[in-house]
Design a protein around this motif. Structure first.
Motif, PDB file in Angstrom:
ATOM      1  N   LYS A  37      44.401  43.788  47.124  1.00 31.65           N
ATOM      2  CA  LYS A  37      43.004  43.374  47.204  1.00 31.65           C
ATOM      3  C   LYS A  37      42.752  42.270  46.183  1.00 31.65           C
ATOM      4  CE  LYS A  37      41.117  47.713  48.828  1.00 31.65           C
ATOM      5  NZ  LYS A  37      40.149  48.770  48.603  1.00 31.65           N
ATOM      6  N   ILE A  38      41.872  41.359  46.559  1.00 34.66           N
ATOM      7  CA  ILE A  38      41.450  40.307  45.642  1.00 34.66           C
ATOM      8  C   ILE A  38      39.964  40.521  45.369  1.00 34.66           C
ATOM      9  CG2 ILE A  38      41.135  37.829  45.315  1.00 34.66           C
ATOM     10  CD1 ILE A  38      43.569  37.394  47.053  1.00 34.66           C
ATOM     11  N   PRO A  39      39.587  40.628  44.088  1.00 36.62           N
ATOM     12  CA  PRO A  39      38.161  40.780  43.769  1.00 36.62           C
ATOM     13  C   PRO A  39      37.459  39.426  43.847  1.00 36.62           C
ATOM     14  CG  PRO A  39      39.474  40.886  41.766  1.00 36.62           C
ATOM     15  CD  PRO A  39      40.429  40.731  42.911  1.00 36.62           C
ATOM     16  N   PHE A  40      36.523  39.306  44.772  1.00 39.77           N
ATOM     17  CA  PHE A  40      35.770  38.070  44.957  1.00 39.77           C
ATOM     18  C   PHE A  40      34.364  38.215  44.419  1.00 39.77           C
ATOM     19  CE2 PHE A  40      38.964  37.154  48.145  1.00 39.77           C
ATOM     20  CZ  PHE A  40      39.123  35.784  48.015  1.00 39.77           C
ATOM     21  N   ILE A  41      33.819  37.135  43.937  1.00 37.25           N
ATOM     22  CA  ILE A  41      32.414  37.068  43.601  1.00 37.25           C
ATOM     23  C   ILE A  41      31.695  36.656  44.875  1.00 37.25           C
ATOM     24  CG2 ILE A  41      30.693  35.846  42.229  1.00 37.25           C
ATOM     25  CD1 ILE A  41      32.924  35.397  40.145  1.00 37.25           C
ATOM     26  N   THR A  42      30.594  37.320  45.183  1.00 36.44           N
ATOM     27  CA  THR A  42      29.817  36.965  46.367  1.00 36.44           C
ATOM     28  C   THR A  42      28.522  36.298  45.944  1.00 36.44           C
ATOM     29  OG1 THR A  42      28.799  39.156  46.460  1.00 36.44           O
ATOM     30  CG2 THR A  42      30.780  38.825  47.777  1.00 36.44           C
ATOM     31  N   ASN A  43      27.917  35.627  46.883  1.00 38.20           N
ATOM     32  CA  ASN A  43      26.670  34.911  46.636  1.00 38.20           C
ATOM     33  C   ASN A  43      25.534  35.895  46.386  1.00 38.20           C
ATOM     34  OD1 ASN A  43      24.081  33.558  47.451  1.00 38.20           O
ATOM     35  ND2 ASN A  43      25.466  31.821  47.708  1.00 38.20           N
ATOM     36  N   LEU A  44      24.662  35.548  45.452  1.00 41.53           N
ATOM     37  CA  LEU A  44      23.533  36.411  45.101  1.00 41.53           C
ATOM     38  C   LEU A  44      22.585  36.615  46.277  1.00 41.53           C
ATOM     39  CD1 LEU A  44      21.729  37.883  43.034  1.00 41.53           C
ATOM     40  CD2 LEU A  44      20.798  35.651  42.410  1.00 41.53           C
ATOM     41  N   PHE A  45      22.387  35.589  47.088  1.00 41.79           N
ATOM     42  CA  PHE A  45      21.413  35.644  48.179  1.00 41.79           C
ATOM     43  C   PHE A  45      22.038  35.992  49.523  1.00 41.79           C
ATOM     44  CE2 PHE A  45      19.895  32.627  44.976  1.00 41.79           C
ATOM     45  CZ  PHE A  45      18.777  33.323  44.546  1.00 41.79           C
ATOM     46  N   ASP A  46      23.334  35.772  49.685  1.00 44.70           N
ATOM     47  CA  ASP A  46      24.036  36.109  50.927  1.00 44.70           C
ATOM     48  C   ASP A  46      25.295  36.887  50.551  1.00 44.70           C
ATOM     49  OD1 ASP A  46      25.260  36.299  53.383  1.00 44.70           O
ATOM     50  OD2 ASP A  46      25.494  34.142  53.682  1.00 44.70           O
ATOM     51  N   SER A  47      25.226  38.196  50.658  1.00 40.87           N
ATOM     52  CA  SER A  47      26.335  39.045  50.205  1.00 40.87           C
ATOM     53  C   SER A  47      27.589  38.905  51.072  1.00 40.87           C
ATOM     54  CB  SER A  47      25.894  40.504  50.154  1.00 40.87           C
ATOM     55  OG  SER A  47      25.523  40.930  51.443  1.00 40.87           O
ATOM     56  N   ASN A  48      27.516  38.206  52.193  1.00 39.81           N
ATOM     57  CA  ASN A  48      28.688  37.965  53.032  1.00 39.81           C
ATOM     58  C   ASN A  48      29.378  36.641  52.724  1.00 39.81           C
ATOM     59  OD1 ASN A  48      28.588  40.357  54.494  1.00 39.81           O
ATOM     60  ND2 ASN A  48      27.127  39.525  55.939  1.00 39.81           N
ATOM     61  N   GLN A  49      28.857  35.888  51.779  1.00 39.44           N
ATOM     62  CA  GLN A  49      29.445  34.603  51.423  1.00 39.44           C
ATOM     63  C   GLN A  49      30.221  34.750  50.122  1.00 39.44           C
ATOM     64  OE1 GLN A  49      26.664  31.381  51.219  1.00 39.44           O
ATOM     65  NE2 GLN A  49      28.170  29.986  50.360  1.00 39.44           N
ATOM     66  N   ILE A  50      31.533  34.507  50.192  1.00 43.60           N
ATOM     67  CA  ILE A  50      32.366  34.624  48.995  1.00 43.60           C
ATOM     68  C   ILE A  50      32.417  33.291  48.258  1.00 43.60           C
ATOM     69  CG2 ILE A  50      33.805  36.463  49.940  1.00 43.60           C
ATOM     70  CD1 ILE A  50      35.970  34.301  50.447  1.00 43.60           C
ATOM     71  N   ASP A  51      32.758  33.377  46.988  1.00 49.25           N
ATOM     72  CA  ASP A  51      32.940  32.183  46.167  1.00 49.25           C
ATOM     73  C   ASP A  51      34.433  31.875  46.143  1.00 49.25           C
ATOM     74  OD1 ASP A  51      32.687  30.085  44.429  1.00 49.25           O
ATOM     75  OD2 ASP A  51      32.171  31.309  42.683  1.00 49.25           O
ATOM     76  N   GLU A  52      34.851  30.848  46.878  1.00 49.85           N
ATOM     77  CA  GLU A  52      36.268  30.517  47.004  1.00 49.85           C
ATOM     78  C   GLU A  52      36.895  30.097  45.688  1.00 49.85           C
ATOM     79  OE1 GLU A  52      33.969  29.413  49.134  1.00 49.85           O
ATOM     80  OE2 GLU A  52      34.646  29.930  51.148  1.00 49.85           O
ATOM     81  N   ILE A  53      36.080  29.724  44.728  1.00 46.96           N
ATOM     82  CA  ILE A  53      36.617  29.319  43.429  1.00 46.96           C
ATOM     83  C   ILE A  53      37.362  30.481  42.769  1.00 46.96           C
ATOM     84  CG2 ILE A  53      34.725  29.855  41.838  1.00 46.96           C
ATOM     85  CD1 ILE A  53      36.397  26.481  41.965  1.00 46.96           C
ATOM     86  N   THR A  54      37.046  31.714  43.170  1.00 42.29           N
ATOM     87  CA  THR A  54      37.742  32.888  42.659  1.00 42.29           C
ATOM     88  C   THR A  54      39.241  32.776  42.913  1.00 42.29           C
ATOM     89  OG1 THR A  54      35.803  34.222  43.182  1.00 42.29           O
ATOM     90  CG2 THR A  54      37.844  35.408  42.798  1.00 42.29           C
ATOM     91  N   ILE A  55      39.602  32.251  44.067  1.00 41.21           N
ATOM     92  CA  ILE A  55      41.010  32.149  44.445  1.00 41.21           C
ATOM     93  C   ILE A  55      41.586  30.774  44.115  1.00 41.21           C
ATOM     94  CG2 ILE A  55      40.942  31.312  46.820  1.00 41.21           C
ATOM     95  CD1 ILE A  55      42.614  33.734  47.536  1.00 41.21           C
ATOM     96  N   SER A  56      40.725  29.842  43.783  1.00 45.35           N
ATOM     97  CA  SER A  56      41.184  28.493  43.448  1.00 45.35           C
ATOM     98  C   SER A  56      41.199  28.277  41.941  1.00 45.35           C
ATOM     99  CB  SER A  56      40.270  27.461  44.100  1.00 45.35           C
ATOM    100  OG  SER A  56      40.340  27.568  45.486  1.00 45.35           O
ATOM    101  N   ASP A  57      41.441  29.333  41.220  1.00 47.24           N
ATOM    102  CA  ASP A  57      41.500  29.253  39.773  1.00 47.24           C
ATOM    103  C   ASP A  57      42.957  29.070  39.346  1.00 47.24           C
ATOM    104  OD1 ASP A  57      40.235  29.202  37.373  1.00 47.24           O
ATOM    105  OD2 ASP A  57      39.461  31.246  37.473  1.00 47.24           O
TER     106      ASP A  57
END
Length: 188
Positions: A37-57
């Motif tokens: 599993k990869i822990p992703f940060i999601t958008n505050l206003f849209d919980s179905n939108q992930i922050d791809e920067i989590t994996i592009s670090d």
């Protein structure tokens, strides 16, 4: 004091509400395959939108057997997962595009590839993207600062029948599927 405590609890609750773990298939550079599993940060206003920067670090956090393990991007060959909007995503290590992070492989055709790199904005922390098309050794960036129609016509000059399709794409509000459809027709 009560207002300060309420504000702290609100910020704390928002912080925990913005995380999601997504099942992923990770291929390491030594050809080992890990299902984790990869822990992703999601958008505050849209919980179905992930922050791809989590994996592009530079170091990617992966949950293996309940423990967080950090892998440098150079040790990962490919990460495949389905995001919270049921869209399959593939991130690869592509040394000629970035030596420190993974990039998203949006389209991988026989003649042309589309890569999307993500990075954090230095001032406000927002996510910035840059799109690049590769045709063999030719690297063609896509941005608002260049004439994308002209560059696509040059890149696809060997198929002049695609010019009307290139003209019809709205580059100011580029939809991924429009460009993917064009790239698929180019690969035919």
């Amino acid at each position: 004091m009560k207002k300060l405590l309420a504000l702290f609890l609100f910020i704390h609750a928002i912080g925990f509400a913005q995380k999601s773990q997504i099942e992923s298939r990770i291929t390491l550079s030594d050809e080992r395959v890990i299902n984790a599993k990869i822990p992703f940060i999601t958008n505050l206003f849209d919980s179905n939108q992930i922050d791809e920067i989590t994996i592009s670090d530079r170091k990617i956090k992966i949950l293996e057997n309940g423990q967080i393990i950090k892998y440098p991007a150079s040790e990962i060959q490919k990460i495949e997962f389905t995001d919270l909007k049921n869209k399959p995503k593939v991130f690869i290590y592509f040394p000629s595009e970035s030596t420190k992070t993974l990039v998203e492989l949006v389209y991988d055709g026989q003649k042309i590839k589309w890569l999307k790199a993500y990075r954090r904005h230095g001032y406000d922390g927002s996510t910035l993207t840059s799109d690049v098309l590769y045709k063999g050794t030719v690297r063609q960036p896509m941005s608002i600062l260049i004439n994308n129609r002209k560059k696509l016509k040059e890149l696809m000059a060997d198929k002049p029948g695609l010019e009307p399709l290139i003209e019809n794409i709205n580059y100011n509000r580029l939809k991924e599927q429009d460009l993917i459809d064009l790239l698929k027709k180019y690969d035919e």
